[in-house]
Motif scaffolding. Structure first.
Motif, PDB file in Angstrom:
ATOM      1  N   THR A  10       0.854  -1.187   0.000  1.00 44.33           N
ATOM      2  CA  THR A  10       0.000   0.000   0.000  1.00 44.33           C
ATOM      3  C   THR A  10       0.893   1.242   0.000  1.00 44.33           C
ATOM      4  N   GLN A  29      -6.543   0.728  -2.129  1.00 42.36           N
ATOM      5  CA  GLN A  29      -5.378   0.767  -3.014  1.00 42.36           C
ATOM      6  C   GLN A  29      -5.491   1.986  -3.915  1.00 42.36           C
ATOM      7  N   ASN A  61      -4.126  -3.392 -10.867  1.00 40.91           N
ATOM      8  CA  ASN A  61      -4.812  -3.723  -9.611  1.00 40.91           C
ATOM      9  C   ASN A  61      -5.857  -4.822  -9.804  1.00 40.91           C
ATOM     10  N   TYR A 113      -7.433   6.398  -4.095  1.00 41.67           N
ATOM     11  CA  TYR A 113      -7.594   5.200  -3.268  1.00 41.67           C
ATOM     12  C   TYR A 113      -9.015   4.632  -3.368  1.00 41.67           C
ATOM     13  N   ARG A 152       3.864  -4.603  -6.795  1.00 42.91           N
ATOM     14  CA  ARG A 152       2.750  -4.069  -6.026  1.00 42.91           C
ATOM     15  C   ARG A 152       2.013  -5.174  -5.287  1.00 42.91           C
TER      16      ARG A 152
END
Length: 454
Positions: A10, A29, A61, A113, A152
């Protein structure tokens, strides 16, 4: 379906915010600030058209999306590193699906986020979120090792039993947040050594000088390979190129970019230069050595995208790792530096003129950094070498002259003394000093001529 285990990084610059949201059962995220970034809306686009650069970064993501084949599912376990602080971890179980809702973290900043996964943090019997210290005695060494991965998010299914052991310990109220005493002492000792080493590097090396130190380090790491210096005009994306061979003798080329930066590395110029090196030098991998303390999320995302685009590995070495490499490799090599110079002289090829930026000149240049001199002299210092054949070599050091006419610079005297000590087994040694005045600048030339046994 089998439970999956993942590590998800994060934003380290928003730890307090991330932790507050985690308390509410939301793992957030970044790279999600507008409606088009909703992964549920983006998923159909992936299959029908090429994504824009921005969309491609958002789509990294995708594993947060429970509809993806390798996406997070209810019951999966997440390890969140560097939370609530550096070197500590928080664990959480996935309890629900994906949602999207950007939020404004601070006044004056835009929303972000927006990617949310519903989770339940692993808690102590008191109800407090459990914290794992990386050096705690209950932590499997393989878990510490996998945290070096700069990605990530990545799967650690093979370490599932080690993660479950930590969950059991936290929920049973056992200590997972205290480092082992001996580890704590040793870490303090090594941290002091790292800081001292870094302060020395910072004081001794500026600009292009740092490239010479990195070259010396790479020569120690790749003992059976060679390292060429390309930095400066016409480098075509590579400050240094490492040539090495695998056990079958197949040669590989590694482009190295060297950056003297501070704080968080966010400048992707080095990555663009690695791309140029791939195109021009046909390198097989890239390395970015930076004195920055960490890499930004945007920088990491660009690195991952470039790896996919070029089909090569791109390794990042930050300040802490660089200092550790220097301590591990250059410390051992220091005692043998004179023998190394002789070896390099003997392996050099005959040339018709003095050359700069060769393995020999870089090695001598590195040694001369230990001699006190002014910033002007250090910036103008040059080392050249010529193999004249028959075992005869000329090493010339050029130094901006600062002393008054008729006197000798202290730095020049120290350099002359160093040259006298270089390659003591050589025959026919002769050191000469001369002065060259031109264009308003006076330069001291120190020439060492020597003959080595063939």
């Amino acid at each position: 379906m089998a439970r999956r285990y993942l590590v998800i990084r994060t934003d380290r610059t928003r730890r307090d915010f991330i932790l507050r949201e985690l308390e509410q059962g939301r793992l957030r995220q970044g790279w999600g600030w507008k409606r088009d970034h909703d992964l549920r809306l983006l998923a159909p686009q992936v299959r029908s058209r090429k994504l824009s650069d921005e969309e491609a970064r958002v789509w990294r993501n995708r594993r947060l999306l429970d509809t993806e084949p390798d996406g997070l599912k209810k019951g999966d376990v997440i390890v969140i590193p560097n939370l609530p602080e550096q070197g500590r971890w928080v664990l959480a179980r996935v309890t629900g699906g994906y949602d999207f809702s950007p939020v404004r973290v601070q006044e004056g900043a835009g929303p972000d986020y927006g990617h949310i996964v519903t989770v339940s943090p692993i808690r102590e019997p008191s109800g407090k979120i459990g914290v794992v210290e990386a050096d705690n005695e209950r932590v499997d060494a393989r878990l510490r090792a996998t945290m070096r991965n700069p990605s990530r998010m990545w799967a650690i299914d093979a370490l599932g039993s080690a993660v479950e052991a930590l969950i059991d310990a936290i929920e049973a109220g056992k200590d997972t947040h205290t480092p082992e005493p001996e580890v704590q002492k040793a870490e303090g000792f090594f941290e002091a050594m790292r800081q001292a080493a870094w302060q020395h590097i910072k004081q001794k090396y500026e600009g292009a000088e740092f490239e010479h130190l990195v070259r010396r380090l790479l020569e120690c790491i790749y003992k059976d390979g060679r390292v060429e210096h390309w930095g400066g005009a016409g480098e075509k994306g590579a400050d240094l190129i490492v040539f090495t061979r695998d056990p079958l003798g197949i040669e590989y080329k590694i482009a190295v970019q060297v950056k003297l930066h501070q704080g968080t590395e966010d400048d992707t110029t080095a990555l663009s230069q690695i791309k140029q090196a791939r195109e021009y030098h046909k390198v097989d991998a890239g390395v970015v050595v930076t004195t920055a303390e960490q890499m930004s999320e945007a920088f990491q995302a660009r690195r991952e995208a470039l790896e996919e685009e070029l089909g090569i590995d791109i390794r990042l070495v930050d300040r802490d790792e660089f200092v550790e490499l220097v301590m591990a490799h250059l410390g051992k090599a220091k005692a043998n530096v004179r023998d190394d110079v002789v070896d390099l002289l003997q392996r050099s090829t005959v040339t018709s003129e003095l050359l700069e930026s060769t393995p020999i000149t870089d090695r001598v240049y590195e040694e001369l950094q230990q001699i006190p001199m002014s910033k002007v002299q250090r910036a103008g210092l040059r080392v050249l070498h010529q193999n004249r054949g028959g075992g005869v070599h000329l090493i010339r050091v050029e130094l901006p002259r600062e002393a008054a006419e008729g006197t000798a610079d202290q730095a020049a005297r120290d350099i002359a003394a160093y040259l006298e000590r270089l390659a003591p087994q050589a025959r026919g040694r002769q050191t000469e000093a001369s002065y060259n005045a031109g264009s308003g600048t006076s330069t001291t030339h120190l020439d060492l001529t020597l003959e080595l046994a063939r």
